[in-house]
Each structure stands twice: as C-alpha cells, then as structure tokens.
Scaffold this active site. Sequence first.
Site, mmCIF file in Angstrom:
data_model
loop_
_atom_site.group_PDB
_atom_site.id
_atom_site.type_symbol
_atom_site.label_atom_id
_atom_site.label_comp_id
_atom_site.label_asym_id
_atom_site.label_seq_id
_atom_site.Cartn_x
_atom_site.Cartn_y
_atom_site.Cartn_z
ATOM 1 N N ASP A 38 0.814 -1.212 0.000
ATOM 2 C CA ASP A 38 0.000 0.000 0.000
ATOM 3 C C ASP A 38 0.850 1.266 0.000
ATOM 4 O O ASP A 38 0.573 2.226 -0.707
ATOM 5 C CB ASP A 38 -0.897 0.033 1.244
ATOM 6 C CG ASP A 38 -2.040 -0.950 1.092
ATOM 7 O OD1 ASP A 38 -2.126 -1.594 0.025
ATOM 8 O OD2 ASP A 38 -2.834 -1.077 2.040
ATOM 9 N N ASP A 40 3.778 1.808 -1.143
ATOM 10 C CA ASP A 40 4.404 2.081 -2.433
ATOM 11 C C ASP A 40 3.386 2.623 -3.419
ATOM 12 O O ASP A 40 3.671 3.513 -4.217
ATOM 13 C CB ASP A 40 5.034 0.803 -2.995
ATOM 14 C CG ASP A 40 6.195 0.347 -2.123
ATOM 15 O OD1 ASP A 40 6.616 1.150 -1.261
ATOM 16 O OD2 ASP A 40 6.670 -0.779 -2.305
ATOM 17 N N SER A 87 -34.330 -6.380 -18.909
ATOM 18 C CA SER A 87 -34.715 -6.966 -17.628
ATOM 19 C C SER A 87 -35.022 -8.417 -17.928
ATOM 20 O O SER A 87 -35.442 -8.754 -19.033
ATOM 21 C CB SER A 87 -35.920 -6.248 -17.060
ATOM 22 O OG SER A 87 -36.971 -6.256 -17.982
ATOM 23 N N LEU A 88 -34.794 -9.270 -16.968
ATOM 24 C CA LEU A 88 -34.968 -10.698 -17.208
ATOM 25 C C LEU A 88 -36.281 -11.175 -16.616
ATOM 26 O O LEU A 88 -36.772 -10.633 -15.631
ATOM 27 C CB LEU A 88 -33.828 -11.480 -16.557
ATOM 28 C CG LEU A 88 -32.429 -11.184 -17.082
ATOM 29 C CD1 LEU A 88 -31.408 -12.027 -16.332
ATOM 30 C CD2 LEU A 88 -32.364 -11.450 -18.577
ATOM 31 N N GLU A 118 -24.629 -17.873 -14.319
ATOM 32 C CA GLU A 118 -24.013 -16.791 -13.548
ATOM 33 C C GLU A 118 -24.799 -16.512 -12.279
ATOM 34 O O GLU A 118 -26.007 -16.698 -12.263
ATOM 35 C CB GLU A 118 -23.994 -15.499 -14.398
ATOM 36 C CG GLU A 118 -23.405 -15.700 -15.771
ATOM 37 C CD GLU A 118 -23.713 -14.548 -16.726
ATOM 38 O OE1 GLU A 118 -24.188 -13.490 -16.257
ATOM 39 O OE2 GLU A 118 -23.475 -14.720 -17.928
ATOM 40 N N LYS A 120 -26.745 -14.086 -9.782
ATOM 41 C CA LYS A 120 -27.459 -12.821 -10.004
ATOM 42 C C LYS A 120 -27.102 -11.893 -8.847
ATOM 43 O O LYS A 120 -27.597 -12.064 -7.727
ATOM 44 C CB LYS A 120 -28.966 -13.065 -10.061
ATOM 45 C CG LYS A 120 -29.735 -11.816 -10.454
ATOM 46 C CD LYS A 120 -31.197 -12.140 -10.729
ATOM 47 C CE LYS A 120 -31.890 -10.974 -11.422
ATOM 48 N NZ LYS A 120 -31.708 -9.687 -10.749
ATOM 49 N N ASP A 122 -26.820 -8.911 -6.298
ATOM 50 C CA ASP A 122 -27.822 -8.021 -5.732
ATOM 51 C C ASP A 122 -27.178 -6.654 -5.545
ATOM 52 O O ASP A 122 -26.698 -6.310 -4.478
ATOM 53 C CB ASP A 122 -28.320 -8.581 -4.397
ATOM 54 C CG ASP A 122 -29.643 -7.964 -4.002
ATOM 55 O OD1 ASP A 122 -30.210 -7.215 -4.815
ATOM 56 O OD2 ASP A 122 -30.101 -8.240 -2.885
ATOM 57 N N ARG A 141 -29.016 1.936 -14.959
ATOM 58 C CA ARG A 141 -29.956 1.274 -15.846
ATOM 59 C C ARG A 141 -31.184 2.153 -16.093
ATOM 60 O O ARG A 141 -31.716 2.192 -17.196
ATOM 61 C CB ARG A 141 -30.382 -0.047 -15.203
ATOM 62 C CG ARG A 141 -31.327 -0.831 -16.056
ATOM 63 C CD ARG A 141 -31.591 -2.176 -15.430
ATOM 64 N NE ARG A 141 -32.610 -2.838 -16.189
ATOM 65 C CZ ARG A 141 -33.890 -2.568 -16.111
ATOM 66 N NH1 ARG A 141 -34.303 -1.650 -15.269
ATOM 67 N NH2 ARG A 141 -34.754 -3.186 -16.853
ATOM 68 N N GLU A 178 -22.670 -5.195 -12.760
ATOM 69 C CA GLU A 178 -23.324 -4.845 -11.509
ATOM 70 C C GLU A 178 -22.324 -4.166 -10.577
ATOM 71 O O GLU A 178 -21.217 -4.670 -10.382
ATOM 72 C CB GLU A 178 -23.846 -6.134 -10.854
ATOM 73 C CG GLU A 178 -24.900 -5.911 -9.814
ATOM 74 C CD GLU A 178 -26.316 -5.978 -10.398
ATOM 75 O OE1 GLU A 178 -26.455 -5.999 -11.654
ATOM 76 O OE2 GLU A 178 -27.261 -6.003 -9.596
ATOM 77 N N TYR A 230 -20.912 -8.588 -16.781
ATOM 78 C CA TYR A 230 -21.604 -9.823 -17.159
ATOM 79 C C TYR A 230 -22.274 -9.795 -18.533
ATOM 80 O O TYR A 230 -22.842 -10.813 -18.942
ATOM 81 C CB TYR A 230 -22.597 -10.261 -16.099
ATOM 82 C CG TYR A 230 -23.651 -9.239 -15.711
ATOM 83 C CD1 TYR A 230 -24.581 -8.780 -16.625
ATOM 84 C CD2 TYR A 230 -23.719 -8.781 -14.396
ATOM 85 C CE1 TYR A 230 -25.548 -7.866 -16.262
ATOM 86 C CE2 TYR A 230 -24.686 -7.869 -14.011
ATOM 87 C CZ TYR A 230 -25.590 -7.410 -14.954
ATOM 88 O OH TYR A 230 -26.532 -6.508 -14.594
ATOM 89 N N LYS A 295 -28.127 -18.072 -19.325
ATOM 90 C CA LYS A 295 -28.177 -17.436 -20.633
ATOM 91 C C LYS A 295 -27.769 -18.462 -21.682
ATOM 92 O O LYS A 295 -26.772 -19.163 -21.481
ATOM 93 C CB LYS A 295 -27.192 -16.262 -20.697
ATOM 94 C CG LYS A 295 -27.518 -15.124 -19.756
ATOM 95 C CD LYS A 295 -26.394 -14.101 -19.758
ATOM 96 C CE LYS A 295 -26.705 -12.962 -18.788
ATOM 97 N NZ LYS A 295 -25.509 -12.131 -18.542
ATOM 98 N N LYS A 319 -34.631 -17.093 -9.222
ATOM 99 C CA LYS A 319 -34.426 -16.361 -7.968
ATOM 100 C C LYS A 319 -34.517 -17.271 -6.755
ATOM 101 O O LYS A 319 -35.293 -18.220 -6.731
ATOM 102 C CB LYS A 319 -35.492 -15.279 -7.831
ATOM 103 C CG LYS A 319 -35.477 -14.281 -8.976
ATOM 104 C CD LYS A 319 -34.810 -13.000 -8.566
ATOM 105 C CE LYS A 319 -35.805 -11.881 -8.652
ATOM 106 N NZ LYS A 319 -35.462 -10.655 -8.081
ATOM 107 N N CYS A 413 -54.208 -4.550 30.524
ATOM 108 C CA CYS A 413 -54.109 -5.877 29.943
ATOM 109 C C CYS A 413 -55.339 -6.144 29.077
ATOM 110 O O CYS A 413 -56.462 -5.961 29.522
ATOM 111 C CB CYS A 413 -54.025 -6.913 31.067
ATOM 112 S SG CYS A 413 -54.198 -8.610 30.496
ATOM 113 N N CYS A 416 -57.349 -9.248 31.090
ATOM 114 C CA CYS A 416 -57.960 -9.114 32.417
ATOM 115 C C CYS A 416 -58.138 -7.646 32.816
ATOM 116 O O CYS A 416 -58.654 -7.358 33.888
ATOM 117 C CB CYS A 416 -57.136 -9.847 33.477
ATOM 118 S SG CYS A 416 -55.609 -9.004 33.912
ATOM 119 N N CYS A 431 -48.417 -7.268 32.840
ATOM 120 C CA CYS A 431 -49.775 -7.227 33.354
ATOM 121 C C CYS A 431 -49.684 -7.455 34.857
ATOM 122 O O CYS A 431 -49.056 -8.409 35.310
ATOM 123 C CB CYS A 431 -50.600 -8.323 32.695
ATOM 124 S SG CYS A 431 -52.114 -8.706 33.584
ATOM 125 N N CYS A 437 -55.154 -13.087 36.234
ATOM 126 C CA CYS A 437 -55.226 -12.852 34.784
ATOM 127 C C CYS A 437 -55.352 -14.180 34.029
ATOM 128 O O CYS A 437 -54.462 -15.024 34.096
ATOM 129 C CB CYS A 437 -53.980 -12.119 34.297
ATOM 130 S SG CYS A 437 -53.984 -11.870 32.500
#
Length: 787
Positions: A38, A40, A87-88, A118, A120, A122, A141, A178, A230, A295, A319, A413, A416, A431, A437
Amino acid sequence: MTSPTKTTNPTARAAELRQRIEEANYRYHVLDDAQIPDADYDKLMRELEAIEAAHPELAVADSPTRRVGATPSREFAEVRHELRMLSLANAFSDEEIEDFVHRIEERLDITDPLFSLEPKFDGLAISLRYENGVFVQGATRGDGETGEDVTVNLRTIKSIPLRLRGDDWPAGLEVRGEVYMPRAEFERYNEHAREHGGKVLANPRNGAAGSLRQLDSSITASRPLAFFAYAPGAVEDSALPKTHSALLQKFRDWGFPVSHLVETARGAQGCLDYYRRIGEARDSLPFDIDGVVYKVDDLDAQRDLGFVGRTPRWAIAHKFPAQEQSTRILAIDINIGRTGAATPIARLEPVQVAGVVVTNATLHNADQIERLDVRVGDTVIVRRAGDVIPEVVRVIEDQRPADTVAWQMLKHCPICHSELVREEGQVVWRCSGELICPAQRKEAVIHFASRRAMDIEGLGSRLIEDLCDLGFVVSVADLYKLGLDDFIEMKRRADERDGTTPETVKAGKVATKWAENLIESIEHSKQTTLERFLFALGIEHVGESTAKALSAWFGRLELIRHLPWPLLKLVPDIGGEVARSIDHFFAQEGNQSAIDELLMRGVSLKDEHDVSPKLRQSLGADRFLASLEIPKLTEKRAAQWVSAFDDPSRVTSVPEHQLVTAGLPADTAAALISWREETHNADLLKRSLRIWNTLRELAGSTSETEQLLPLDGKTVVLTGSLSAMTRDEAGAKLEALGAKVAGSVSKKTDFIVAGEAAGSKLEKAQALGIEVWDEARLLEFLAGNPA
DNA sequence: ATGCCTCGAGTTCA
DNA sequence: CTCGAGGCAT
C-alpha cells in the site's frame, strides 16, 4: 520504490506512473492479488499528482488521480442507452426452468442447449462505455431506455478499468455489469460509521445504489464499491467471440472483473444443479446475490430467439426465495406471556418470505416499536434472517398513509384489564393481574404441562386453551381432577362454540380413545422429579437450571417452599433478584394451596433427598448475616460482627454502643440499627433465623462422606448430534459424574463433546483451544466411569 | 463500576 | 435462536 526506467521527461514519467498504478489497481481489485505494498502505491500516486499539478496539461481524464471527480454537479445528466438494458424474466421453481429450457429446445430444434450460468448479483446494474479503450461514460440502468450519467462516481470504483488492457478490443465498446458492495466491506463501513456517527447503510444493495447516486463523488469514493461485468452492450466495429462465455473471458482479458462463479452447463438439469450449488454457497459468498441467471451461450442462437416484450427469450433469472419482503401492518396486538410480559405482535398482510407465508412478526417490546416508529397501516420490510423467526426490519416511510398515528402501549391488559406496569429501568411492560389474569394462568398451565416440565403427553396448547376458556381448568392442580367425562364434555362444548361438527362422534358412538390417552398421560406425569416440579411451577427467573440447583442443594419441596430469600441466596447463581422472586412466589397463598392440592392429588417427587453436603459449608453465621443485605454490612463487616457476638440471633438485641465497641464503623452500626427497626426486616430476620437453624440441623445429620466424582468441577458443552444417545441423555450422564453442562462455549469450558454436524460451537472451541471429545471418546469415558 | 458468562423467556411455522 | 438481564469476577 526505484524505477527501472527512471525518466526525467514528465510526460513519459506520468504515463509510466499511470500505467503502473492502473496495473496495481487491476491486480488488487480485479485479480485479488496485491503485488505492491500500500505504501508504495501511495507513493506512486503522490508522485503522479505532483507531476499533474506542475503540468496541468498532463492531467488527462483517464488518469487514476481523477478517480475522484473534482466538481459535484447539481443533478445527473440523462443518458439514452443505445441498446436497451434488459430486464430478465424471473422464475422461482424448477418447473418454470424446465419450461424455459423446453421452449428454447423447441425453437432452436436442439436438445440440451449449452447455457452460461451466472450468479445474479444483488446490486445496481450499470453500463460502461469505452472509446478506443478508454472509459468515457457510465450510466445507471434507469428504466432500461434512459439512465443517469454517473461517470464521475463510477470512476471512483477501483475495479472498473479506466483503460482497457490488451489491444483486441473494439473501438466502441459497452460493457454491462453490476456495482455492488462486498459484505465484509459493508460491515466494516458501518462499524466505522457507527463509531464516528456517520450514516449507517441499511444493507449492501442500498449502500451500493445510494453511493452511486451521490452528487459529490468524493462521498462515492469513500464507499467500498466493486464491480462485476456480465454482458455486452452496444459494440462498434469489431468481431466478437461466438459465445457468451467466450465473451466473458474476453472481458477478463480486457481487465474487467468477471465472477469466478460463472460456468457453463447443458440442459435444465445442468441449470438446476448450478442453482442448488450456488444456493448452498450463498451465505458464505463475499457478496449478496438474489438468484442465478441462465443465458443461452451461443450468441447467434440468442439472436434467433429474440425477445418477448421487454425480456429476452434466451435468458432467465432463477431467484432464491426472498429473504426480505415488504408488507403492510394490519394491527399491533399485545400478547400476555406466562410472567405477564406484554409483547407487541405485528399482524401482517400475509406475505411469502424465504419460502413460507408470514402473518405475524414479533416487535419484541415497546422500545423497539418506538425505535422503528412502526404504525398500523405502515408498509414495512419483514425478514427471516439466518434463523426462522420473522421480524420487522424497518418502515418504508414514503409509503406511510397520511392518517397514521404513533403507536402507544396499552394501559391495561387486553385480557384481564389490570394495569400494565413497567418496573424502573426495565424494558418489558407486565400485566399486574398475576394470578387473576386468565392469559397468565393459561400460559402457566401450558408451561406446566410442557415437555421439559411435567411432560404431559398430548396435552398441547390448543387443548389447554379450550380447557381454560371453557372453565374446566383454573389452576394447574385442576388438571389432576379432570375425568373422562370432563374431556368429552369439554370437547362437545368446544365444537358447539366453534360450530364444528364433532368428529368424535362416529356411527352414533362417541370416540373416547384420545381422552383415555390423555387421562393416562396425566396420570403418568404424577411421578416426577423435584427439579421438574419446581420448573413446572413457573416461578419467574426459575428455569431448568435454577430448578436443578434448588433441588440439588435443598433436596426437599417442604423445605424449599418455606425458604426466605436470604437463604436462597446461598445457592451459587441465585442472587437477590432470583431469590426474592422465589420467595415472592411461595409467599402467595394461592400458590401454596395449589401445591398442596397437587400433592394431595397424587403428584409425587421420586428423588427428594437430604440437603447437599455443599450447603453445610455455606451455613456459616457470617455468610448468613451478609445474605440479609443489611445496608453497609458487607461480607467483611458481617464476619467482624460474628467474631464479636457469635450468634446471629443477637442482631436484634445488641445495643448500638456495643456494636461500635466491637469495632464496627459508626455508620455501619447506625445502618444496622435503623434496618432492624423496620418491622418487615425484623420479621424477615426472625423467619430466616428459624430456617437457618433448621438447615444447620439438617446439614449436620447428613453423611460426612462426600465422594469425589471424576468430572467434579468440570464444565462441558455438548454440540452436534450423537448416535448412541440424545444430547440430553449424554448431558445427564456427564452431570451424574459431577460435570456442569453449559449451553455455550467460553474460556471456562473444560472440554466439549462434538457429535455429527457440530457447528459454531465446535469452531469456537477450536478457536479457544479447548479439548474436543468425539462420541467414541465420550462412550469410552462413560464405560470406564460407571455412575 | 465494568465486562464476561449464563440463564430465562419469548417467538414462528409446518 | 436471540435478546435482555442477573450473577459474579475483576
């Protein structure tokens, strides 16, 4: 860092730095294989910044220093997608996938077509445009036709290449994929935000979406976003590979991150296998996915198949059952538990969550509702997290109807009508009806009959509910006076009430077998143990473990039911709170008479025994005195008092000046005097003294020989499933050998017994370096040490 | 006082 | 299973 080709020409040097920085980015963010430290990396970056500052004409748009855009804009420009972003179609069942594959087979007239498989992701779908290998524009999108230009924000994402690698890319290339937030980064980010009072993100998906829509790209830069490619978008002027999978490989070559979970397989079976494998791996993946995508791999075939409406015929999203869903709050009811605890429950519009229909969700307590500001009529997010129990995660505030009002705890309550009260500093409202009760009594009976208590087989909560509602049972003792006729009559009245046809009448004869069985199991339950019985009574704070301890230390119900709280505190793990609760329970006349009735009706405790030898060691006068919780009278002062006056019964009589002469500080003496002037304290002392003396007699008469058990003082945890016996049985055997069986692993655990499919407890034990026994080792040990 | 470590209690659905 | 809170060691 020394450069092999140290150049003095700033233009060449800047180009070299950019190339090396991009290479480091690629290795780190795309290949996950950091090649330079890091520090460097930072050095290269600072050098490049310095050159660009000195020679502004060199600060080109695709420079890595420009990942953070300088100027926040007012709003995002619109971008029209040259090629609509798809959209699928979604599928949730195997059958839908089989249908999908069949349709393709028919249209293409082939069998078992090859698919690219593949995950999917999120996250947020985006499109990236490259001209002559340089990243020029990125867009969300949007509605598929038009998105927002979020180029400056996308630049801040290190795994998005600003310049393509290799040289065989088309002059104009659009790549889709994504943007997501890795789970670990999400957690880390939130932890940091919580500590520093920053904005906490709701979940990785919202985190990604929200981050990309920041107008100030320096905010986006601070968010840990990542990218997977993708799909292709519009492509100019080039021949691309013939299959989707080959294209993804090209993407990799050009420097895009492509998920390693991408595979190819044939036919519906191949797709479904993949679905299950990814489903199993889902929780352990470093990012969120909500399904998988299939696909058709052959790009010509894709073109032939074409579209129906807006969705392609050649791809489908399979899904996973949703873990989170939104639904509406129909009502917030109050449930009264065995101890009177008033728990708010959300009644929900039925909704599928992770495969089951959820209609109720606990809201835990009034504080929780206040925190979430849940109102009747609200649309909320419901989740079935790692476990099974649904919970309300949050309110979708934009969807709140105008006329809602903040929810308020009931004052009384619902059953009761006694007042609901909350003790100082406690979260739960209770209560105050206690014994009167009906809701509490009903729960008490259910608890009494339950498996771990009196274990009355067949007497479940539904039946008990009817018995209570129809007046057949008021107190637990009533269970033991029910006869066959009562059950038949109860069933008849319940059927009548519900308007149901009695299924118990067949061919004119009343079926009674179920009632006979019930009578039998009620009879059977009469033979029980002291610890089960104590647990069954349902004393607040007395669960299985405390019941067991009481039974072990005092041995007999007759003794326990008359113990004042200071003496109860002699038992380890019973402190002031629990002791007072037990005392309070037995102080109620109704409870004592219920116990009498149970005993009279034949409940018998098979295992009553003399007081434990351990109790004897705890019966010193100093311990006794300290247990009374006299203000300022600590264990040490109590010991001092005893050495001066010996007999605790003199607590009431020793005059103040003698206390001081004996060396007690004046304030301690004064506290003692004013304590004993309170009549209820004086009564408590008298009562405690009497029982204390009785205990000393009982303890004195028990046998001196206390045989040392092989596992004495060892703490054991059982996990996983055993084959020769149940975990409970194994626990009982270990306890018989002196072990303490605990529920969770900690530093204090001496060893664990891990059966098949042991989970987190085994992991924790290994992490702590705790001895682990397998079942064979346990059996061997048990065989060598018969109880 | 503070921070473990346990225990108790409540909860959902098939 | 998870949360809250009691008990106890530090």
